[in-house]
Design a protein around this motif. Structure first.
Motif, PDB file in Angstrom:
ATOM      1  N   HIS A 190      37.948 -71.812  20.613  1.00 14.35           N
ATOM      2  CA  HIS A 190      37.051 -70.795  20.071  1.00 14.35           C
ATOM      3  C   HIS A 190      37.064 -70.961  18.560  1.00 14.35           C
ATOM      4  CE1 HIS A 190      35.640 -66.709  19.015  1.00 14.35           C
ATOM      5  NE2 HIS A 190      35.210 -66.609  20.278  1.00 14.35           N
ATOM      6  N   ARG A 191      36.042 -70.482  17.888  1.00 13.27           N
ATOM      7  CA  ARG A 191      36.059 -70.581  16.428  1.00 13.27           C
ATOM      8  C   ARG A 191      37.240 -69.808  15.839  1.00 13.27           C
ATOM      9  NH1 ARG A 191      30.715 -68.200  14.044  1.00 13.27           N
ATOM     10  NH2 ARG A 191      31.786 -68.843  12.140  1.00 13.27           N
ATOM     11  N   THR A 216      39.850 -65.922  24.716  1.00 11.19           N
ATOM     12  CA  THR A 216      38.512 -66.325  25.146  1.00 11.19           C
ATOM     13  C   THR A 216      38.210 -67.785  24.806  1.00 11.19           C
ATOM     14  OG1 THR A 216      37.686 -64.070  24.847  1.00 11.19           O
ATOM     15  CG2 THR A 216      36.050 -65.835  24.910  1.00 11.19           C
ATOM     16  N   SER A 218      35.142 -70.108  24.094  1.00  7.67           N
ATOM     17  CA  SER A 218      33.721 -69.976  23.782  1.00  7.67           C
ATOM     18  C   SER A 218      32.919 -71.066  24.489  1.00  7.67           C
ATOM     19  CB  SER A 218      33.483 -70.050  22.272  1.00  7.67           C
ATOM     20  OG  SER A 218      33.737 -71.356  21.796  1.00  7.67           O
ATOM     21  N   ARG A 219      31.650 -70.843  24.666  1.00  8.87           N
ATOM     22  CA  ARG A 219      30.795 -71.783  25.394  1.00  8.87           C
ATOM     23  C   ARG A 219      30.750 -73.142  24.715  1.00  8.87           C
ATOM     24  NH1 ARG A 219      25.146 -68.903  26.379  1.00  8.87           N
ATOM     25  NH2 ARG A 219      24.729 -70.945  27.315  1.00  8.87           N
ATOM     26  N   ARG A 222      33.960 -75.065  25.678  1.00  9.51           N
ATOM     27  CA  ARG A 222      34.392 -75.044  27.076  1.00  9.51           C
ATOM     28  C   ARG A 222      34.500 -76.432  27.697  1.00  9.51           C
ATOM     29  NH1 ARG A 222      30.855 -71.140  29.779  1.00  9.51           N
ATOM     30  NH2 ARG A 222      32.151 -69.695  28.593  1.00  9.51           N
TER      31      ARG A 222
END
Length: 232
Positions: A190-191, A216, A218-219, A222
């Motif tokens: 993720h960023r 999380t 992130s897309r 992924r």
């Protein structure tokens, strides 16, 4: 950090300009030429020693895939395209990565790091004899062993290093910290998050479990995460 010398090959002027602007925000990149077709790219490759080609796939006359097939296997390519269906062909040519337009800065950074991790210009080489990171925290320099880092979290102009016993706060960016980490031990999801591979206890397509934390994915990160963690 050794500069990556690259060329951009894309028939769309706007796409070339956007990629140029994104690359300017990443340290250690030198764009030698901007080419609007495969013929210009071949001329540029004759003139320059190029480390990496950002290559659009869907171009008139000679496609990016056709150009890639004509190049030596040692030539490193990151494909860029608006068409997801070309991804399999791109990876069949052993491309470093495949970026789907519109390209985000985070996804581009991820591709550059993947290139560095697979080549001699990898930042890992600067840390190959180390098993720790040095950061400034609480007005002193702090040594943090790789094995002690559970995950790293971005917080505006600061970065949190989470360990089993404490949290270490340092004024830095997560992208700068990322360049100092061995890519075999850590992965960005993720960023705002980088995680220790060895401390992952479970994961789904949506999150990573580390201890009692769910972080999380992130897309944009992924596919890279799943490819690395599953060894595909």
């Amino acid at each position: 950090m050794q500069k990556i010398k690259c060329i951009i090959v894309d028939d769309e002027p706007v796409a070339r300009d956007i990629l140029q602007l994104l690359l300017k925000q990443i340290m250690g990149i030198e764009v030698l030429e901007y080419c609007k077709n495969a013929l210009e790219a071949m001329t540029a490759l004759e003139k320059h020693t190029v480390d990496l080609i950002f290559l659009d796939i869907n171009m008139p006359d000679i496609s990016g895939l056709a150009l890639a097939q004509s190049l030596p296997k040692s030539t490193k390519i990151i494909f860029t395209t608006a068409y997801r269906e070309y991804a399999i062909d791109g990876f069949d040519l052993q491309a470093v990565d495949y970026l789907l337009k519109p390209i985000s800065l985070d996804r581009l950074r991820q591709a550059i790091l993947k290139y560095r991790s697979e080549n001699t210009t990898s930042p890992d080489s600067n840390y190959s004899n180390r098993d720790y990171l040095i950061v400034r925290s609480d007005r002193k320099m702090v040594k943090v062993n790789w094995d002690d880092i559970l995950y790293i979290e971005s917080l505006s102009d600061y970065v949190k290093l989470h360990t089993p016993s404490k949290m270490i706060l340092t004024r830095d960016t997560i992208s700068n910290i990322e360049t100092k980490l061995p890519s075999k031990l850590f992965i960005r999801i993720h960023r705002s998050f980088i995680v220790s591979v060895s401390h992952i206890s479970g994961y789904t397509n949506e999150y990573v479990e580390i201890g009692n934390k769910q972080l999380t994915i992130s897309r944009s990160y992924r596919s890279f995460f799943l490819e690395k963690i599953e060894g595909n």
